[in-house]
Design an enzyme around this catalytic site. Structure first.
Site, PDB file in Angstrom:
ATOM      1  N   GLU A   1      -9.822   5.681   2.780  1.00 49.46           N
ATOM      2  CA  GLU A   1     -10.173   4.864   3.940  1.00 49.46           C
ATOM      3  C   GLU A   1     -10.119   5.740   5.187  1.00 49.46           C
ATOM      4  OE1 GLU A   1      -8.302   1.132   6.536  1.00 49.46           O
ATOM      5  OE2 GLU A   1      -7.475   1.638   4.569  1.00 49.46           O
TER       6      GLU A   1
ATOM      7  N   GLU B   1       0.832  -1.190   0.000  1.00 48.99           N
ATOM      8  CA  GLU B   1       0.000   0.000   0.000  1.00 48.99           C
ATOM      9  C   GLU B   1       0.877   1.254   0.000  1.00 48.99           C
ATOM     10  OE1 GLU B   1      -2.469  -0.470   3.501  1.00 48.99           O
ATOM     11  OE2 GLU B   1      -2.639  -2.626   3.114  1.00 48.99           O
TER      12      GLU B   1
END
Length: 417
Positions: free
Chosen positions: A332, A220
């Site tokens: 997120e 990520e």
């Protein structure tokens, strides 16, 4: 009688002192553990640079970075450059450099204002004692809370903690119909407001392989605001990895053995500036993650083609060794659902995607790397969000931005209580 009274008094004094002694012992033990952790993370610098935001950036020798503390890395030969870039990358960069992107501009890191690291070193954000003490435990410093970040958007039913107002929430675009060997996108950078220190807001690319039941591999990279991790509300560049669904392996940035950095210009975890302003100037970053077809290492590039940051060695992963089966782009947040209400932590700009350019946050020029090491436009891009009244996502296509989407939202509002 006098002796018994004296003994009672001594015992009473000892009982009164005992909790204090235990407390002092616990404090000393904690101080020792924190000292040892800081000693592991903060290597002797060749040069140190004080950033305007208060960070200290240490320029440490390439071979002294935290990755090489792990026995598995002892005999690792640093790869100073990738053997292969994805085909079409440089032509892609050249085209973009000749076009404006609706007024969007590149960003820098704040510490660049006060200096630079010499060749042969890498810039590392110095970890402070208070950084470690903010973590749930010294052992867990630099790690995500396990099981909270796991997401399978294509599954028939979201996980229970995603249906309720607890846990992590997303507004993403994703592809899962092929085998992927990398992903790329350009995202604008914001400074979302965070309601509570234990919450965060991020925008990133995920490259995923394996099962969400325990052997998930994930790489990520993106930007985040995380008061718990960094001690402030600055927008920062970050990476994360795990090879076991966030259980025991992996960490942010360079806070454990894993990611190997080769770049002397970019500091992982350092503040990005400037950031986009609502109805004002827009600033964005480009990130590319890709797998070297020969060595199997997973590489990261930031910004233009010269800023190859480093790589995750192939032996960190099992499922990603054969490529990724899922790529996600988007936002997120952590929603701790304080007092039974949804958090007001913002995602992206804090505005819904329908507001469009200069108001909503975006990802543009989405691309994936295929089995021939070619950058291409992804097929069958789908979207996912747990609560569209809190955070949402809208995709589109045009000639300049290719495949893109706007995403984000304010969290709690009249339709998202």
């Amino acid at each position: 009688m006098k002796m018994e009274l004296l003994n009672c008094m001594v015992l009473l004094i000892l009982l009164l002192l005992l909790p204090t002694n235990f407390s002092a012992a616990r404090t000393s033990l904690t101080d020792l553990q924190v000292h040892n952790r800081l000693k592991t993370l903060n290597k002797s610098p060749i040069k140190s640079i004080k950033s305007p935001d208060g960070d200290m950036i240490d320029c440490i020798h390439l071979s002294h970075q935290p990755a090489f503390d792990h026995p598995q890395f002892q005999n690792h030969k640093i790869q100073l450059r990738p053997n292969f870039h994805p085909e079409g990358l440089f032509a892609d960069e050249k085209v973009k450099s000749t076009k404006s992107s609706e007024g969007s501009e590149p960003v820098k890191q704040l510490w660049h204002l006060n200096g630079e690291c010499p060749e042969g070193t890498i810039p590392v954000r110095r970890t402070k004692k208070e950084d470690v003490l903010r973590a749930s435990s010294i052992k867990n410093y630099g790690k995500k809370k396990k099981n909270l970040n796991i997401l399978r958007p294509s599954s028939a039913q979201p996980q229970p903690d995603l249906i309720t107002q607890n846990g992590h929430q997303h507004a993403i675009a994703y592809v899962d119909e092929d085998k992927y060997f990398g992903a790329k996108a350009t995202m604008n950078v914001w400074e979302p407001k965070i309601q509570q220190p234990n919450e965060f807001s991020l925008s990133q690319i995920w490259v995923l392989g394996g099962s969400f039941d325990g052997d998930l591999n994930s790489i990520e990279a993106g930007w985040q605001v995380s008061p718990d991790l960094y001690g402030d509300n600055n927008t920062r560049l970050f990476t994360y990895w795990t090879s076991d669904a966030y259980e025991a392996t992996g960490c942010y940035n360079l806070l454990c053995s894993g990611f190997i950095q080769i770049n002397n210009r970019i500091a992982m975890g350092a503040s990005i500036f400037p950031v986009s302003r609502y109805h004002g100037s827009q600033y964005d970053i480009s990130i590319l993650l890709w797998k070297d077809p020969n060595e199997g290492n997973w590489w990261m590039q930031f910004g233009n083609s010269n800023q190859v940051i480093g790589y995750w060695p192939a032996y960190l992963f099992s499922n990603l060794a054969d490529g990724a089966t899922l790529v996600e782009w988007g936002g997120e947040v952590v929603n701790s659902a304080s007092d039974g209400q949804h958090t007001t932590t913002q995602m992206g700009s804090g505005h819904f995607p329908g507001e469009g350019f200069s108001k909503a946050s975006y990802f543009r020029n989405l691309q994936v790397v295929d089995g021939s090491n070619q950058l291409r436009v992804p097929k069958d891009v789908k979207t996912f969000t747990e609560q569209s009244n809190c955070y949402n996502v809208q995709t589109g296509k045009n000639g300049q931005w290719g495949t893109y989407f706007y995403y984000g939202g304010p969290g709690r509002n009249p339709k998202c209580p």
